[in-house]
Design a protein around this motif. Structure first.
Motif, PDB file in Angstrom:
ATOM      1  N   PRO A  89       0.811  -1.226   0.000  1.00  6.82           N
ATOM      2  CA  PRO A  89       0.000   0.000   0.000  1.00  6.82           C
ATOM      3  C   PRO A  89       0.840   1.270   0.000  1.00  6.82           C
ATOM      4  O   PRO A  89       0.449   2.263  -0.630  1.00  6.82           O
ATOM      5  CB  PRO A  89      -0.832  -0.122   1.285  1.00  6.82           C
ATOM      6  N   ALA A  90       1.975   1.291   0.688  1.00  5.16           N
ATOM      7  CA  ALA A  90       2.801   2.500   0.705  1.00  5.16           C
ATOM      8  C   ALA A  90       3.313   2.811  -0.694  1.00  5.16           C
ATOM      9  O   ALA A  90       3.361   3.978  -1.109  1.00  5.16           O
ATOM     10  CB  ALA A  90       3.963   2.324   1.684  1.00  5.16           C
ATOM     11  N   ARG A  91       3.698   1.778  -1.439  1.00  2.00           N
ATOM     12  CA  ARG A  91       4.189   2.007  -2.807  1.00  2.00           C
ATOM     13  C   ARG A  91       3.046   2.483  -3.702  1.00  2.00           C
ATOM     14  O   ARG A  91       3.250   3.363  -4.556  1.00  2.00           O
ATOM     15  CB  ARG A  91       4.816   0.736  -3.363  1.00  2.00           C
ATOM     16  N   VAL A  92       1.876   1.910  -3.535  1.00  3.51           N
ATOM     17  CA  VAL A  92       0.729   2.372  -4.325  1.00  3.51           C
ATOM     18  C   VAL A  92       0.502   3.857  -4.079  1.00  3.51           C
ATOM     19  O   VAL A  92       0.319   4.641  -5.024  1.00  3.51           O
ATOM     20  CB  VAL A  92      -0.528   1.550  -3.985  1.00  3.51           C
ATOM     21  N   ARG A  93       0.515   4.259  -2.816  1.00  2.00           N
ATOM     22  CA  ARG A  93       0.294   5.682  -2.506  1.00  2.00           C
ATOM     23  C   ARG A  93       1.384   6.546  -3.128  1.00  2.00           C
ATOM     24  O   ARG A  93       1.101   7.620  -3.697  1.00  2.00           O
ATOM     25  CB  ARG A  93       0.252   5.876  -0.985  1.00  2.00           C
ATOM     26  N   LEU A  94       2.640   6.114  -3.025  1.00  2.00           N
ATOM     27  CA  LEU A  94       3.743   6.900  -3.584  1.00  2.00           C
ATOM     28  C   LEU A  94       3.584   7.066  -5.084  1.00  2.00           C
ATOM     29  O   LEU A  94       3.766   8.173  -5.628  1.00  2.00           O
ATOM     30  CB  LEU A  94       5.076   6.212  -3.257  1.00  2.00           C
ATOM     31  N   LEU A  95       3.244   5.997  -5.780  1.00  2.00           N
ATOM     32  CA  LEU A  95       3.088   6.076  -7.233  1.00  2.00           C
ATOM     33  C   LEU A  95       1.913   6.965  -7.615  1.00  2.00           C
ATOM     34  O   LEU A  95       2.018   7.793  -8.537  1.00  2.00           O
ATOM     35  CB  LEU A  95       2.907   4.667  -7.804  1.00  2.00           C
ATOM     36  N   VAL A  96       0.804   6.812  -6.922  1.00  3.93           N
ATOM     37  CA  VAL A  96      -0.363   7.645  -7.226  1.00  3.93           C
ATOM     38  C   VAL A  96      -0.054   9.112  -6.967  1.00  3.93           C
ATOM     39  O   VAL A  96      -0.407   9.990  -7.774  1.00  3.93           O
ATOM     40  CB  VAL A  96      -1.575   7.169  -6.405  1.00  3.93           C
ATOM     41  N   GLU A  97       0.613   9.405  -5.863  1.00  4.94           N
ATOM     42  CA  GLU A  97       0.947  10.793  -5.533  1.00  4.94           C
ATOM     43  C   GLU A  97       1.896  11.418  -6.545  1.00  4.94           C
ATOM     44  O   GLU A  97       1.956  12.650  -6.660  1.00  4.94           O
ATOM     45  CB  GLU A  97       1.553  10.856  -4.137  1.00  4.94           C
ATOM     46  N   HIS A  98       2.639  10.592  -7.279  1.00  6.08           N
ATOM     47  CA  HIS A  98       3.538  11.125  -8.307  1.00  6.08           C
ATOM     48  C   HIS A  98       2.938  11.011  -9.709  1.00  6.08           C
ATOM     49  O   HIS A  98       3.661  11.043 -10.709  1.00  6.08           O
ATOM     50  CB  HIS A  98       4.890  10.411  -8.246  1.00  6.08           C
ATOM     51  N   GLY A  99       1.618  10.906  -9.767  1.00  4.62           N
ATOM     52  CA  GLY A  99       0.939  11.054 -11.042  1.00  4.62           C
ATOM     53  C   GLY A  99       0.794   9.810 -11.881  1.00  4.62           C
ATOM     54  O   GLY A  99       0.381   9.907 -13.046  1.00  4.62           O
ATOM     55  N   VAL A 100       1.109   8.635 -11.340  1.00  7.61           N
ATOM     56  CA  VAL A 100       0.945   7.415 -12.133  1.00  7.61           C
ATOM     57  C   VAL A 100      -0.542   7.143 -12.319  1.00  7.61           C
ATOM     58  O   VAL A 100      -1.339   7.250 -11.379  1.00  7.61           O
ATOM     59  CB  VAL A 100       1.644   6.224 -11.441  1.00  7.61           C
ATOM     60  N   ASP A 101      -0.914   6.793 -13.529  1.00  6.38           N
ATOM     61  CA  ASP A 101      -2.319   6.570 -13.883  1.00  6.38           C
ATOM     62  C   ASP A 101      -2.862   5.353 -13.128  1.00  6.38           C
ATOM     63  O   ASP A 101      -2.422   4.218 -13.361  1.00  6.38           O
ATOM     64  CB  ASP A 101      -2.420   6.350 -15.389  1.00  6.38           C
ATOM     65  N   PHE A 102      -3.815   5.584 -12.229  1.00  4.05           N
ATOM     66  CA  PHE A 102      -4.404   4.497 -11.457  1.00  4.05           C
ATOM     67  C   PHE A 102      -5.869   4.266 -11.823  1.00  4.05           C
ATOM     68  O   PHE A 102      -6.535   3.425 -11.201  1.00  4.05           O
ATOM     69  CB  PHE A 102      -4.303   4.793  -9.954  1.00  4.05           C
ATOM     70  N   ARG A 103      -6.367   4.989 -12.802  1.00  7.17           N
ATOM     71  CA  ARG A 103      -7.770   4.857 -13.186  1.00  7.17           C
ATOM     72  C   ARG A 103      -7.976   3.937 -14.391  1.00  7.17           C
ATOM     73  O   ARG A 103      -8.976   3.233 -14.469  1.00  7.17           O
ATOM     74  CB  ARG A 103      -8.363   6.235 -13.494  1.00  7.17           C
ATOM     75  N   SER A 104      -7.049   3.956 -15.331  1.00  8.66           N
ATOM     76  CA  SER A 104      -7.253   3.240 -16.593  1.00  8.66           C
ATOM     77  C   SER A 104      -7.055   1.737 -16.422  1.00  8.66           C
ATOM     78  O   SER A 104      -6.256   1.294 -15.589  1.00  8.66           O
ATOM     79  CB  SER A 104      -6.262   3.749 -17.649  1.00  8.66           C
ATOM     80  N   PRO A 105      -7.750   0.960 -17.232  1.00  8.83           N
ATOM     81  CA  PRO A 105      -7.504  -0.493 -17.227  1.00  8.83           C
ATOM     82  C   PRO A 105      -6.148  -0.812 -17.850  1.00  8.83           C
ATOM     83  O   PRO A 105      -5.604  -0.019 -18.629  1.00  8.83           O
ATOM     84  CB  PRO A 105      -8.647  -1.048 -18.078  1.00  8.83           C
ATOM     85  N   PHE A 106      -5.619  -1.972 -17.512  1.00  5.53           N
ATOM     86  CA  PHE A 106      -4.348  -2.416 -18.081  1.00  5.53           C
ATOM     87  C   PHE A 106      -4.628  -3.027 -19.445  1.00  5.53           C
ATOM     88  O   PHE A 106      -5.157  -4.134 -19.552  1.00  5.53           O
ATOM     89  CB  PHE A 106      -3.671  -3.425 -17.154  1.00  5.53           C
ATOM     90  N   GLU A 107      -4.275  -2.291 -20.487  1.00  2.00           N
ATOM     91  CA  GLU A 107      -4.568  -2.717 -21.859  1.00  2.00           C
ATOM     92  C   GLU A 107      -3.315  -2.882 -22.706  1.00  2.00           C
ATOM     93  O   GLU A 107      -3.397  -3.154 -23.897  1.00  2.00           O
ATOM     94  CB  GLU A 107      -5.522  -1.721 -22.519  1.00  2.00           C
ATOM     95  N   GLU A 108      -2.135  -2.708 -22.082  1.00  2.00           N
ATOM     96  CA  GLU A 108      -0.870  -2.957 -22.772  1.00  2.00           C
ATOM     97  C   GLU A 108      -0.142  -4.071 -22.051  1.00  2.00           C
ATOM     98  O   GLU A 108       0.039  -4.029 -20.835  1.00  2.00           O
ATOM     99  CB  GLU A 108       0.012  -1.706 -22.787  1.00  2.00           C
ATOM    100  N   ASP A 109       0.288  -5.063 -22.801  1.00  2.00           N
ATOM    101  CA  ASP A 109       1.025  -6.162 -22.188  1.00  2.00           C
ATOM    102  C   ASP A 109       2.367  -5.677 -21.671  1.00  2.00           C
ATOM    103  O   ASP A 109       3.082  -4.924 -22.331  1.00  2.00           O
ATOM    104  CB  ASP A 109       1.256  -7.280 -23.209  1.00  2.00           C
ATOM    105  N   GLY A 110       2.699  -6.142 -20.483  1.00  2.00           N
ATOM    106  CA  GLY A 110       4.031  -5.967 -19.950  1.00  2.00           C
ATOM    107  C   GLY A 110       4.670  -7.337 -19.828  1.00  2.00           C
ATOM    108  O   GLY A 110       4.498  -8.191 -20.703  1.00  2.00           O
TER     109      GLY A 110
END
Length: 512
Positions: A313-334
């Motif tokens: 959860p701490a990493r999720v918060r850090l990424l979200v706070e730095h603007g990482v897109d958390f709303r869109s579905p995952f539509e690109e393969d990694g």
């Protein structure tokens, strides 16, 4: 989409042979060859007895490996020829004391890494204290600024010359060295400054075994990896050395660092990299050399997915706070554990039974997922919420059967991530306790059983419970052909090995 994995140490001749073989197979009407042609070059068709042109076969082969064209593949292979490095060199002892010191002192990101090697480097340096006087690579690995300064004064170009047992440049030996955790920080930083001032490239990196993700100077500074922090630790002065390299212009979007450090919940490396623009820019010189590398934004999306499904959860918060897109579905393969399955981060959190992360994402504005009885059933099971499971089963009688069909290996993931009560509940619902799956990610994969995971992780209580639930101790995993007992022995877990020894039919260690 690539359908083949890039081999270690790839060479252009191998791909040329593959293209010619495909051309011949299409000419003879081989069904597999025709299917490959249809999959990767729609519209192309054999021209009677002439088959297809070699250029068409080359294009198909390139696309099978994830490249848009044959020239793109050949450019990548040129990059491998210039920057590739063979990890097998880490296991090859050499006679020269300076070269052998470098070999033993440095991380190689192979099975050779570990404290025993570094102890050997310390002993060798103690026996040959002058081995750094004539070798700038050994002087850098030992962080001896006096020797480095003298050697640079004699010939400044030594700062950019490859040498030593790995044909690395001196700064790479410095940042990958782990032989002495008590080495003075002043000596390390002074050595790094001397080399940078003399022209060392802060972007330097190598393609370990020719694979496409570069191991850079920053990768070596931050350390970690699949073998754990004991065998692949950070540099003792990772923060100061990392800041020095970033100040010198190193690109903070270091994909291999993100991967190596994702297994631990510690986010200190991300905090430093975000200071210098992690997630922004075009990916730097390595993205220019290897266009197929993920963009900075996409790399962080992949990291977000890992953090969500691995309850960070701490990493999720850090990424979200730095603007990482958390709303869109995952539509690109990694990677294989980050598929383009169309799920959103909040859906992944919910199906993993992680209400903390799901509630956080919803509070930040993520769209609530629509109703899905299968997802809700699995989520309730992962929370060990029997009453909700029973309610969903009553309202949607087919939900359990669909869940078993969609996630046949779910018990393995539950064994790695959920309480024992969840594992028992899933087995009660008809999920196979002996199913093969993946314990590292919530995706299907024919890897190991839940008992393999519990044995290898040393989880005594889970191992006993799985046996009570009918787990078969004689099943062999699909990667190493090893029993759970083999896993316990190989991973030095005597407590679970003691439980499995009396019930395992074949007690000789396998290939685990």
């Amino acid at each position: 989409m690539p359908t083949l994995g890039m081999p270690n140490r790839p060479h252009i001749d191998s791909f040329r042979r593959q293209a010619r073989a495909l051309q011949r197979a299409v000419r003879t009407g081989d069904p597999d060859a025709l299917a490959r042609l249809a999959r990767h070059h729609r519209g192309a068709a054999p021209d009677g007895d002439n088959g297809i042109q070699l250029s068409v076969a080359q294009l198909v082969v390139a696309r099978e490996y994830g490249f848009p064209s044959w020239p793109a593949l050949t450019r990548y292979l040129d990059t491998v020829a210039e920057h590739g490095w063979d990890t097998g060199l880490g296991a090859a002892a050499v006679d020269d004391p300076a070269r052998e010191f470098c070999r033993l002192a440095c991380l190689t990101y192979s099975r050779e890494d570990g404290p025993e090697r570094w102890a050997g480097a310390r002993e060798l340096l103690a026996r040959h204290p002058d081995l750094t006087r004539g070798s700038i690579w050994a002087a850098a690995a030992a962080a001896r600024p006096d020797d480095v300064g003298r050697l640079l004064a004699e010939r400044p170009r030594r700062a950019v010359e490859r040498g030593g047992p790995f044909r690395w440049r001196p700064l790479f030996y410095l940042v990958y060295s782990r032989f002495d955790p008590a080495i003075p920080g002043e000596a390390v930083l002074a050595t790094a400054r001397l080399l940078l001032d003399a022209g060392a490239d802060p972007h330097e990196g190598y393609l370990f075994d020719g694979l496409p993700s570069p191991f850079t100077l920053l990768t070596g500074v931050f350390g970690h990896g699949e073998l754990g922090t004991r065998r692949q630790p950070s540099h003792p002065y990772w923060r100061e050395l990392g800041r020095l390299l970033l100040d010198a212009g190193a690109d903070p979007n270091d994909a291999q660092t993100l991967y190596n450090r994702m297994f631990s919940p510690d986010d200190s490396h991300l905090e430093l990299l975000f200071e210098y623009g992690l997630g922004a820019g075009d990916g730097g010189p390595w993205k220019a050399r290897i266009p197929g590398l993920a963009t900075p934004a996409r790399a962080l999306r992949v990291l977000l997915r890992w953090a969500v499904v691995h309850r960070q959860p701490a990493r999720v918060r850090l990424l979200v706070e730095h603007g990482v897109d958390f709303r869109s579905p995952f539509e690109e393969d990694g990677p294989a554990w980050s598929p383009a399955d169309g799920r959103t981060p909040v859906e992944l959190a919910e199906v993993n039974g992680d209400t903390e992360i799901a509630d956080y994402l919803l509070a930040r504005g993520a769209e609530p997922p629509g109703s899905d009885p299968v997802r809700e059933l699995i989520a309730a099971a992962f929370r060990a919420d029997r009453s909700t499971v029973d309610r969903i089963r009553a309202a949607h009688p087919g939900a359990v059967e669909r869940a078993r069909r969609d996630r046949p290996g779910l018990v393995v993931w539950a064994a790695a991530q959920a309480p024992i009560t969840t594992v028992a509940l899933l087995v009660e619902l008809g999920f196979d306790v002996n199913a093969y799956g993946r314990a590292d990610a919530p995706v299907e994969g024919d890897w190991e059983t839940a008992l393999h995971h519990s044995a290898g992780s040393g989880n005594v209580e889970l191992t006993r419970r799985l046996l009570d639930l009918g787990a078969d101790p004689d099943l062999r995993d699909r990667r190493f052909d090893a029993t759970p007992l083999d896993w316990a022995r190989h991973l030095h877990q005597p407590s679970t090995a003691a439980i499995l020894e009396p019930v395992t039919a074949h007690k000789a260690a396998g290939g685990g």
